[in-house]
Design an enzyme around this catalytic site. Structure first.
Site, PDB file in Angstrom:
ATOM      1  N   GLY A   1       0.832  -1.192   0.000  1.00  0.00           N
ATOM      2  CA  GLY A   1       0.000   0.000   0.000  1.00  0.00           C
ATOM      3  C   GLY A   1       0.866   1.242   0.000  1.00  0.00           C
ATOM      4  O   GLY A   1       1.513   1.543   1.001  1.00  0.00           O
ATOM      5  N   HIS A   2       0.917   1.961  -1.115  1.00  0.00           N
ATOM      6  CA  HIS A   2       1.744   3.155  -1.231  1.00  0.00           C
ATOM      7  C   HIS A   2       0.835   4.382  -1.206  1.00  0.00           C
ATOM      8  O   HIS A   2       0.021   4.579  -2.113  1.00  0.00           O
ATOM      9  CB  HIS A   2       2.581   3.117  -2.511  1.00  0.00           C
ATOM     10  CG  HIS A   2       3.616   2.029  -2.493  1.00  0.00           C
ATOM     11  ND1 HIS A   2       4.509   1.823  -3.524  1.00  0.00           N
ATOM     12  CD2 HIS A   2       3.920   1.097  -1.563  1.00  0.00           C
ATOM     13  CE1 HIS A   2       5.307   0.800  -3.218  1.00  0.00           C
ATOM     14  NE2 HIS A   2       4.952   0.349  -2.035  1.00  0.00           N
TER      15      HIS A   2
END
Length: 417
Positions: free
Chosen positions: A40-41
């Site tokens: 998850g960026h």
């Protein structure tokens, strides 16, 4: 033209998305070369939060383009959700993304498989349940489906039927979607991708383009979760280090720099060794201040002090040439900060692990440094200098907040003191 790789120097969640987003304006291409939707960026655009699990962290207001490489395993439904979210605010942005047809597909079957395999384990790994492990397993066992099968109806049906037969025989159970339903499901996703005008282009076709332009390679997770050199078996299923750029046809020798992103402390999600884990109220304070909850799962992250032996290990394993430090502001106001400077491994003092097995036996040896009221304080600069001296890697950039623009160089920090 400049080629830069950004990878995680710890157990992931270091803030790579923001760092990549910050640098992205100066690069024509942002390339994800490994991993899947378990990463998850998080980026902010005009104070609006976007969490990309698959899409490269391009700046939507720039002209840069994104490429998803063959080393990835792609949940096509998740990819479409991310594209549609961006399309709502930036119409037409989907046409700036390119997918390598050689990348593998994460199917709903893989997600089901992920969860019931985890239930079968005597010692759970702490999987995200996103189907990453089973998808990579199918890849290695030559059962997986590449993106290009979406454009060959007969081949798609043939491969899906064979895969479904194998999984039913293996687990002696049915899955939520039948073979026929899965075919219909994937055909629907293909139609959506076509309507979004996403490009399908291989790294071979992009060979000359990539070598005549600037590229920012975006890694997933962190070095200590790498399949080969992380804390196995508590790792992800793909490459987390700079050598993963080979899936896009590059050698690490072609990179100008490899930046390792690290937090001013250490976190980890899921099971596995964590030598500097802190169970006191200070650990809880850091978790809450740093909002240390997974962008993908929402799970509370384990929190601990900075681990220099692990950073030395990451430097050698991934050929790090520079550091970007994040979340120093989370430690603002602490009177003192502990730093692990070495391990005691069964009575032997080690400055860094020789193998990933040492992490399981390591007992941290700490030094204590003075805290700082803000990241513009001399004590934070001393903290950075201490890290640099101990690891042999310079810290070139400092992140001091969640927004993309909240970054400064080391010289900026010195000038503000």
């Amino acid at each position: 033209m400049r080629k830069l790789a950004v990878v995680g120097a710890q157990w992931g969640d270091e803030g790579k998305g923001k760092v990549v987003n910050y640098f992205s304006e100066n690069f024509e291409w942002i390339v994800r070369f490994s991993g899947g939707a378990n990463a998850g960026h998080t980026i902010f655009v005009e104070d609006k939060k976007y969490v990309n699990h698959l899409l490269p962290s391009i700046n939507p207001r720039s002209c840069s383009k994104g490429f998803l490489g063959a080393g990835m395993v792609i949940d096509v439904e998740q990819l479409i959700d991310e594209l549609e979210t961006l399309e709502a605010d930036f119409p037409g942005i989907s046409s700036r993304f390119y997918l390598d047809p050689e990348a593998f597909i994460v199917l709903p079957w893989h997600k089901e498989e992920d969860l019931f395999i985890e239930e079968m384990r005597k010692v759970p790994i702490g999987t995200t349940g996103k189907g990453i492990g089973p998808s990579y397993t199918d890849k290695v066992s030559r059962e997986g489906l590449k993106l290009y099968v979406l454009f060959d109806e007969s081949l798609l049906k043939e491969r899906l039927e064979a895969l479904y037969h194998m999984k039913r025989m293996k687990y002696n159970r049915d899955f939520t979607l039948s073979f026929g339903e899965m075919t219909t499901y994937l055909n629907g996703l293909k139609t959506k991708l076509e309507r979004l005008s996403v490009n399908f282009t291989s790294a071979v076709d992009m060979f000359r383009v990539f070598r005549s332009t600037s590229i920012l390679f975006e890694g997933a997770q962190g070095v200590l979760l790498d399949l080969d050199f992380g804390t196995y078996p508590f790792v992800t299923s793909g490459a987390c280090m700079a050598h993963g750029v080979s899936s896009v046809g590059f050698s690490t020798f072609e990179l100008d720099n490899v930046y390792g992103v690290l937090k001013a402390y250490t976190t980890r999600v899921g099971s596995g060794p964590f030598p500097t884990e802190e169970f006191s109220e200070v650990g809880n304070l850091v978790r809450e201040r740093g909002k240390e909850y997974g962008a993908t799962t929402g799970r509370a992250r384990r929190v601990g002090w900075l681990d220099l032996p692990a950073l030395r290990y990451a430097r050698i394993r991934s050929g790090l040439t520079g550091f970007v430090i994040t979340k120093g502001d989370v430690l603002n106001g602490l009177d003192e900060v502990k730093v692990c400077v070495a391990y005691d491994v069964e009575g032997a003092v080690k400055e860094m692990p020789s193998t990933s097995y040492d992490f399981f036996k390591a007992r941290p040896i700490y030094e204590t440094v003075s805290g700082w009221p803000s990241t513009d304080h001399i004590n934070f600069l001393k903290y950075m200098t201490f890290i640099e001296r101990e690891t042999g890697v310079e810290i070139d950039y400092i992140s001091y907040g969640p927004r993309t623009e909240e970054m400064k160089t080391r010289n900026d920090l010195i000038m503000n003191i």
